[in-house]
Design a protein around this motif. Structure first.
Motif, PDB file in Angstrom:
ATOM      1  N   VAL A 117      39.504  27.159  47.034  1.00  0.00           N
ATOM      2  CA  VAL A 117      38.427  27.873  47.720  1.00  0.00           C
ATOM      3  C   VAL A 117      37.157  27.042  47.577  1.00  0.00           C
ATOM      4  CG1 VAL A 117      37.011  29.947  47.814  1.00  0.00           C
ATOM      5  CG2 VAL A 117      39.450  30.135  47.276  1.00  0.00           C
ATOM      6  N   TYR A 118      36.498  26.783  48.687  1.00  0.00           N
ATOM      7  CA  TYR A 118      35.244  26.032  48.690  1.00  0.00           C
ATOM      8  C   TYR A 118      34.103  27.010  48.962  1.00  0.00           C
ATOM      9  CZ  TYR A 118      38.422  22.098  49.010  1.00  0.00           C
ATOM     10  OH  TYR A 118      39.430  21.193  48.751  1.00  0.00           O
ATOM     11  N   LEU A 119      33.263  27.206  47.974  1.00  0.00           N
ATOM     12  CA  LEU A 119      32.159  28.157  48.087  1.00  0.00           C
ATOM     13  C   LEU A 119      30.858  27.402  48.317  1.00  0.00           C
ATOM     14  CD1 LEU A 119      31.014  31.039  47.832  1.00  0.00           C
ATOM     15  CD2 LEU A 119      30.764  30.624  45.380  1.00  0.00           C
ATOM     16  N   LEU A 120      30.248  27.621  49.476  1.00  0.00           N
ATOM     17  CA  LEU A 120      28.967  27.000  49.787  1.00  0.00           C
ATOM     18  C   LEU A 120      27.853  27.997  49.519  1.00  0.00           C
ATOM     19  CD1 LEU A 120      28.109  24.600  52.646  1.00  0.00           C
ATOM     20  CD2 LEU A 120      26.603  26.545  52.238  1.00  0.00           C
ATOM     21  N   ASP A 121      26.925  27.617  48.680  1.00  0.00           N
ATOM     22  CA  ASP A 121      25.774  28.451  48.339  1.00  0.00           C
ATOM     23  C   ASP A 121      24.776  28.426  49.491  1.00  0.00           C
ATOM     24  OD1 ASP A 121      23.179  29.264  47.184  1.00  0.00           O
ATOM     25  OD2 ASP A 121      24.239  29.213  45.273  1.00  0.00           O
ATOM     26  N   GLY A 122      24.409  29.622  49.979  1.00  0.00           N
ATOM     27  CA  GLY A 122      23.493  29.689  51.110  1.00  0.00           C
ATOM     28  C   GLY A 122      22.094  29.197  50.806  1.00  0.00           C
ATOM     29  N   GLY A 123      21.686  29.238  49.528  1.00  0.00           N
ATOM     30  CA  GLY A 123      20.360  28.758  49.173  1.00  0.00           C
ATOM     31  C   GLY A 123      19.253  29.594  49.777  1.00  0.00           C
ATOM     32  N   GLU A 124      18.078  28.977  49.913  1.00  0.00           N
ATOM     33  CA  GLU A 124      16.863  29.702  50.266  1.00  0.00           C
ATOM     34  C   GLU A 124      16.680  29.882  51.770  1.00  0.00           C
ATOM     35  OE1 GLU A 124      15.495  25.375  49.893  1.00  0.00           O
ATOM     36  OE2 GLU A 124      17.222  26.651  49.455  1.00  0.00           O
ATOM     37  N   THR A 125      17.692  30.436  52.426  1.00  0.00           N
ATOM     38  CA  THR A 125      17.625  30.679  53.856  1.00  0.00           C
ATOM     39  C   THR A 125      18.652  31.734  54.235  1.00  0.00           C
ATOM     40  OG1 THR A 125      17.685  29.620  56.045  1.00  0.00           O
ATOM     41  CG2 THR A 125      19.308  28.892  54.445  1.00  0.00           C
ATOM     42  N   GLY A 195      42.165  40.044  55.137  1.00  0.00           N
ATOM     43  CA  GLY A 195      43.299  39.289  55.642  1.00  0.00           C
ATOM     44  C   GLY A 195      44.004  38.474  54.580  1.00  0.00           C
ATOM     45  N   LEU A 196      43.367  38.314  53.435  1.00  0.00           N
ATOM     46  CA  LEU A 196      43.969  37.543  52.344  1.00  0.00           C
ATOM     47  C   LEU A 196      44.151  38.410  51.106  1.00  0.00           C
ATOM     48  CD1 LEU A 196      41.956  34.187  52.631  1.00  0.00           C
ATOM     49  CD2 LEU A 196      44.194  34.720  53.594  1.00  0.00           C
ATOM     50  N   GLU A 197      44.298  39.704  51.330  1.00  0.00           N
ATOM     51  CA  GLU A 197      44.401  40.638  50.210  1.00  0.00           C
ATOM     52  C   GLU A 197      45.592  40.339  49.308  1.00  0.00           C
ATOM     53  OE1 GLU A 197      42.239  42.729  53.550  1.00  0.00           O
ATOM     54  OE2 GLU A 197      44.045  41.477  53.357  1.00  0.00           O
ATOM     55  N   LYS A 198      46.652  39.768  49.860  1.00  0.00           N
ATOM     56  CA  LYS A 198      47.853  39.486  49.072  1.00  0.00           C
ATOM     57  C   LYS A 198      47.745  38.193  48.269  1.00  0.00           C
ATOM     58  CE  LYS A 198      50.967  41.950  52.245  1.00  0.00           C
ATOM     59  NZ  LYS A 198      52.171  41.840  53.107  1.00  0.00           N
ATOM     60  N   HIS A 199      46.684  37.446  48.508  1.00  0.00           N
ATOM     61  CA  HIS A 199      46.488  36.183  47.794  1.00  0.00           C
ATOM     62  C   HIS A 199      45.617  36.427  46.565  1.00  0.00           C
ATOM     63  CE1 HIS A 199      48.078  33.538  51.054  1.00  0.00           C
ATOM     64  NE2 HIS A 199      47.720  34.575  51.793  1.00  0.00           N
ATOM     65  N   ASN A 200      46.043  35.897  45.463  1.00  0.00           N
ATOM     66  CA  ASN A 200      45.258  36.023  44.227  1.00  0.00           C
ATOM     67  C   ASN A 200      44.256  34.871  44.163  1.00  0.00           C
ATOM     68  OD1 ASN A 200      44.215  36.518  41.716  1.00  0.00           O
ATOM     69  ND2 ASN A 200      46.085  36.043  40.580  1.00  0.00           N
ATOM     70  N   LEU A 201      43.108  35.081  44.768  1.00  0.00           N
ATOM     71  CA  LEU A 201      42.120  34.001  44.851  1.00  0.00           C
ATOM     72  C   LEU A 201      41.440  33.722  43.514  1.00  0.00           C
ATOM     73  CD1 LEU A 201      40.391  34.763  48.278  1.00  0.00           C
ATOM     74  CD2 LEU A 201      42.269  33.189  47.780  1.00  0.00           C
ATOM     75  N   PRO A 205      41.914  27.043  42.355  1.00  0.00           N
ATOM     76  CA  PRO A 205      40.694  26.296  42.013  1.00  0.00           C
ATOM     77  C   PRO A 205      39.548  26.603  42.963  1.00  0.00           C
ATOM     78  CG  PRO A 205      42.309  24.854  43.067  1.00  0.00           C
ATOM     79  CD  PRO A 205      43.004  26.161  42.818  1.00  0.00           C
ATOM     80  N   TRP A 206      38.394  26.916  42.405  1.00  0.00           N
ATOM     81  CA  TRP A 206      37.180  27.123  43.183  1.00  0.00           C
ATOM     82  C   TRP A 206      36.284  25.900  43.016  1.00  0.00           C
ATOM     83  CZ3 TRP A 206      34.889  31.726  45.578  1.00  0.00           C
ATOM     84  CH2 TRP A 206      35.806  32.773  45.744  1.00  0.00           C
ATOM     85  N   ILE A 207      35.846  25.372  44.143  1.00  0.00           N
ATOM     86  CA  ILE A 207      34.921  24.236  44.157  1.00  0.00           C
ATOM     87  C   ILE A 207      33.600  24.714  44.759  1.00  0.00           C
ATOM     88  CG2 ILE A 207      34.512  21.862  44.878  1.00  0.00           C
ATOM     89  CD1 ILE A 207      37.011  22.137  43.168  1.00  0.00           C
TER      90      ILE A 207
END
Length: 571
Positions: A117-125, A195-201, A205-207
């Motif tokens: 999972v790639y998590l992009l931080d929205g930051g100050e906007t 839609g991904l409820e069956k996936h154990n996120l 690995p989270w990046i």
């Protein structure tokens, strides 16, 4: 200092104002230059105009968010990406149970079972502004290559993710870097993606990825929550908070066109010298030449002159979103072949006063046409360019108020002239921290529960490591010409400058000629071959080290499985 040099220019000011007014033409308000000098009054007037709702683009930067206008397609604003909401805690630092709706967007087009999972931080906007990075940029690049899921999380107190009903000083007490870091960790541990409820996120690995302030957050999160975020990419990450950040202008002076910078330094010195005389007649003529004759305070006048410098940050390798406005500004100063006005303390006038004055005239013409014209005709220039009124605490004031609160409390970044009044500078020495920090005193009066410190408490940020922050599977990506370079680990002020290694575990990369998080966007047509060589290279390097990190994840999973199996057999 030679008064003769000053008076020569003053004489020109008196005789050419009318000629300047006849020569100037109106400019498209959607392509003006912005900078940290953009005053609140002007920002608000732009925000109210029809042009501003398109949105207003100042030198290639959205006037509301200070972000490059990466235009999301109509489709990207639909249900395919979101927004969706997550129940987020109002405070992670006490026993309270209150929550608010925090928005997020995702793309599962390429997701495969067990993928990252790639998590992009929205930051100050507004988080919606980041959708292009999900659509064609860094999230798309990484997810497509690794069977990953791309996510954008909107920052608390921005867009529509508010835990409060207004932005009073008391209501802003939950807006801290620490609270927002806990937001990301809690989100990663608890979100259930439709839609991904069956996936154990929670068992993949989270990046973490972020750019600028969000880049610093991604680096901090990797250090604070190593069990939550397997890796992090910090692009143009301002990991060092600085109260007096005059070094914002240092990369511009170092890398801008030589002639342009020399002229600008000389013109700035001359303007300061004229203002220092304290002669109302000369001061008024000077301001009138720049089309800013009705600005009362000298500091507000020179602050307006700094607005075009922000277009340096608006540059991007993709001409569709980047701006060439800075170089157009320089072209206005580059009149003739000789140098512009000589330093005013030289024993004689310039060898070619005509060309010297012509260059100064070009500077004045540009400001009048591209800065003064931003102020609506039915509004006074003090209302547009003044800096004495900082009122408003409705949620609609978040585009200016939320980040102002953050830099007033924790980050600093008061951008102006350096502490040495005699040092060469492209901005006036009147722009000191007393002036650039006045917003903190005026916008945030003490509340009953919260108050803004007299000086930003940068220790709350720098405790994470500042210039020397490092951690395994934490990458830093910077641009060599970024005006924020001096706040990043690549800063020339960093203790290990020039000696920090670049490895797969701790990538440390500098994009030659790059400016602000240039790796974040990708080619809109998805043909990576159309990207400049330096961008193709950094994207390829990012893929390489991320894939290595994912191999390490797989190895760690196998090791744990085998260890668990041996334990069961032993029982």
């Amino acid at each position: 200092m030679r008064i003769a040099g000053i008076l020569t220019v003053a004489a020109w000011l008196c005789t050419t104002v009318s000629a300047l007014e006849r020569r100037l033409t109106a400019d498209d308000l959607t392509r003006k230059g912005t900078s940290p000098a953009l005053p609140l009054g002007l920002f608000r007037h732009l925000e109210r105009t029809e042009v501003a709702t398109r949105p207003a683009v100042i030198g290639g930067v959205d006037s509301k968010t200070r972000q490059l206008p990466f235009g999301a397609s109509t489709a990207s604003k639909g249900s395919h990406f979101g927004p969706h909401t997550h129940d987020q805690r109002v405070s992670h630092l006490d026993a309270g149970t209150e929550t608010f709706k925090q928005r997020y967007w995702f793309d599962a087009t390429f997701y495969k079972q067990g993928g990252p999972v790639y998590l992009l931080d929205g930051g100050e906007t507004d988080g919606e502004d980041r959708i292009p990075f999900l659509e064609t940029g860094i999230l798309r690049i990484l997810a497509e290559a690794t069977g990953g899921l791309g996510l954008i999380l909107e920052h608390r107190y921005y867009g529509e993710s508010f835990p409060v009903a207004n932005l009073s000083t008391d209501s802003l007490r939950f807006l801290t870097t620490e609270q927002s870091l806990y937001d990301s960790a809690h989100f990663a541990q608890t979100v259930v993606v439709p839609g991904l409820e069956k996936h154990n996120l929670s068992d993949v690995p989270w990046i973490y990825y972020g750019g600028s302030y969000a880049g610093a957050k991604s680096a901090f999160a990797r250090k604070l929550f190593p069990s939550v975020f397997w890796g992090a990419i910090a692009s143009s990450a301002v990991t060092t908070a600085v109260v007096d950040f005059h070094d914002y202008y240092t990369p511009i002076m170092d890398h801008g066109p030589t002639e342009c910078i020399e002229r600008l330094v000389e013109h700035t010195s001359l303007i300061d010298s004229i203002l220092a005389l304290g002669t109302p007649f000369l001061t008024s003529r000077l301001k009138e030449a720049f089309g800013l004759g009705n600005i009362t305070a000298d500091a507000d006048f020179v602050n307006a002159l700094a607005i075009p410098l922000g277009s340096w940050q608006a540059r991007n390798w993709d001409p569709a979103v980047g701006s060439t406005r800075f170089f157009e500004f320089c072209d206005a100063l580059a009149v003739g072949n000789s140098s512009s006005l000589a330093a005013v303390d030289l024993p004689s006038l310039p060898k070619d006063p005509r060309k010297a004055l012509e260059s100064f005239q070009g500077y004045a013409s540009y400001v009048k046409e591209h800065v003064a014209a931003l102020c609506p005709p039915d509004t006074t220039q003090d209302e547009c360019f003044g800096t004495d009124e900082y009122t408003g605490d409705d949620l609609e004031d978040a585009p200016w108020r939320s980040w102002s609160y953050q830099f007033c409390t924790e980050w600093g970044y008061f951008i102006g002239h350096g502490p040495d009044p005699e040092a060469p500078s492209i901005v006036s020495r009147l722009l000191d921290t007393e002036y650039t920090g006045k917003i903190c005193r005026l916008a945030f009066p003490d509340g009953k529960l919260n108050s803004v410190p007299p000086v930003p408490n940068v220790t709350t940020v720098n405790q994470y490591g500042g210039y020397e922050l490092s951690y395994s599977r934490l990458a830093f990506i910077d641009g060599s010409e970024d005006p924020w370079l001096y706040a990043t680990p690549h800063s020339p002020l960093a203790p290990k400058h020039g000696r920090r290694p670049d490895t797969l575990s701790e990538p440390f990369k500098l994009i030659p000629g790059g400016v602000h998080h240039w790796d974040q966007n990708g080619s809109p047509d998805l043909k990576r071959s159309s990207e400049p060589k330096a961008i193709r290279r950094v994207h390829a390097e990012e893929l390489a080290f991320v894939k290595e990190w994912l191999r390490e994840w797989d190895d760690s999973r196998r090791w744990k499985w085998r260890a668990s199996g041996r334990s069961r057999r032993a029982l």
